[in-house]
Design an enzyme around this catalytic site. Structure first.
Site, PDB file in Angstrom:
ATOM      1  N   GLU A 103       0.839  -1.193   0.000  1.00  0.00           N
ATOM      2  CA  GLU A 103       0.000   0.000   0.000  1.00  0.00           C
ATOM      3  C   GLU A 103       0.878   1.248   0.000  1.00  0.00           C
ATOM      4  O   GLU A 103       1.925   1.275   0.652  1.00  0.00           O
ATOM      5  CB  GLU A 103      -0.901  -0.009   1.241  1.00  0.00           C
ATOM      6  CG  GLU A 103      -1.952   1.079   1.281  1.00  0.00           C
ATOM      7  CD  GLU A 103      -2.921   0.900   2.446  1.00  0.00           C
ATOM      8  OE1 GLU A 103      -3.312   1.922   3.040  1.00  0.00           O
ATOM      9  OE2 GLU A 103      -3.275  -0.250   2.771  1.00  0.00           O
ATOM     10  N   ASP A 105       0.219   5.375   0.534  1.00  0.00           N
ATOM     11  CA  ASP A 105      -0.867   6.215   1.041  1.00  0.00           C
ATOM     12  C   ASP A 105      -0.623   7.704   0.972  1.00  0.00           C
ATOM     13  O   ASP A 105       0.442   8.196   1.369  1.00  0.00           O
ATOM     14  CB  ASP A 105      -1.106   5.930   2.542  1.00  0.00           C
ATOM     15  CG  ASP A 105      -1.697   4.580   2.812  1.00  0.00           C
ATOM     16  OD1 ASP A 105      -2.252   3.972   1.884  1.00  0.00           O
ATOM     17  OD2 ASP A 105      -1.610   4.128   3.969  1.00  0.00           O
ATOM     18  N   GLU A 107      -3.138  10.423   2.908  1.00  0.00           N
ATOM     19  CA  GLU A 107      -4.348  10.639   3.692  1.00  0.00           C
ATOM     20  C   GLU A 107      -4.353  12.085   4.173  1.00  0.00           C
ATOM     21  O   GLU A 107      -3.358  12.551   4.740  1.00  0.00           O
ATOM     22  CB  GLU A 107      -4.429   9.691   4.884  1.00  0.00           C
ATOM     23  CG  GLU A 107      -4.694   8.248   4.497  1.00  0.00           C
ATOM     24  CD  GLU A 107      -4.908   7.352   5.709  1.00  0.00           C
ATOM     25  OE1 GLU A 107      -5.894   6.618   5.734  1.00  0.00           O
ATOM     26  OE2 GLU A 107      -4.075   7.403   6.636  1.00  0.00           O
TER      27      GLU A 107
END
Length: 297
Positions: A103, A105, A107
């Site tokens: 993953e 990311d 955010e």
């Protein structure tokens, strides 16, 4: 062949190339993505050129890419929730599935009116994350669209904001650090309530009187290798008819930071980084992770 016929052919070629570039410039949300949850809270508008996600007290919303990618450059323009966004999280990331998933990311952690967003980044490989770096942005991300990009090749992962690098995660498998390289990943995005942790450690809660909260997306680009296709299916570069276009579209495959890029990332990290796991000695009393002792860029 007469000069008039040559001129006509050149004109037709230019038209076809310009049309090709226009298609490569921005995706269509109807064609490239599926809504994953939120029902009517997720809307595709303007003939597929704009997507909005809403969050209210009953549900958030989200979408994912139809394709899976194994290496590439992903760009998305996003305008974040305006006003009092405390408690909300707008997530935009690449991910595979399963307990040993990879993953990458972005955010965006909302905040009270007048306070800055926190941009939270992380990298998971073989199910292990804990590689957080957080930043405040040098602009208001709610006033206009800004471009958030991920470059992912076999040597490194580069996080960029408006084409300015903010973070690099290098492939250090040679010293035992897992690196995402075998699992194809989809693009995901969601807007959801995380007021148990998102804003000041959960001390500031979501104010539902401001709902619905809305994040907007446009100008998606994926110059990337589509999983499940032939090995040549790596974005538009493989169908380009000119060397210059091929070079431009395949640049991500070996992209690193030049001197200007290193200067920009130093500027960002010196002035706008608010958390770096590689500097958190209390969190790692037995010693910092191996990658933290290597060159950052």
């Amino acid at each position: 062949m007469s000069s008039s016929k040559v001129s006509v052919m050149l004109c037709l070629s230019a038209v076809l190339l310009n049309s090709f570039l226009a298609m490569a410039a921005a995706g269509n949300f109807y064609e490239d993505f599926d809504i994953t949850f939120g029902e009517q809270r997720a809307k595709i508008l303007n003939g597929g050129q704009l997507l909005t996600l809403d969050l209210d007290q009953y549900s958030g919303s989200g979408f994912k890419s139809k394709n899976e990618y194994l290496f590439g450059r992903i760009d998305m323009q996003i305008k974040l929730v305006a006003g009092n966004s405390a408690g909300t999280v707008t997530a935009y990331y690449l991910s595979s599935q399963g307990p040993t998933h990879d993953e990458i990311d972005f955010e965006f952690l909302g905040n009270s009116s007048g306070e800055p967003y926190t941009l939270h980044t992380n990298v998971f490989s073989q199910g292990k994350g804990n590689r957080e770096q957080q930043f405040h942005l040098w602009f208001d991300p709610t006033n206009a669209f800004h471009t958030y990009s991920l470059v992912w090749n076999s040597q490194r992962i580069i996080f960029l904001v408006d084409n300015i690098p903010i973070r690099v995660f290098n492939n250090l498998e040679s010293v035992g650090v897992p690196f995402p390289k075998n699992q194809p990943m989809r693009i995901y995005s969601s807007l959801w309530n995380a007021d148990d942790w998102a804003t000041q450690g959960g001390r500031v809660k979501t104010d539902w009187t401001h709902a619905p909260f809305t994040a907007s997306y446009r100008n998606f680009k994926a110059n990337a290798c589509v999983a499940g296709s032939s090995s040549s299916s790596c974005g538009v570069s493989t169908t380009a008819s000119t060397n210059s276009l091929t070079d431009q579209q395949s640049a991500w495959q070996n992209q690193g930071l030049d001197a200007a890029g290193r200067n920009r990332i130093r500027w960002v990290q010196q002035k706008f980084m608010v958390y770096n796991y590689c500097a958190d000695l209390k969190r790692f009393p037995q010693g910092l992770p191996v990658e933290c002792t290597r060159s950052r860029f």
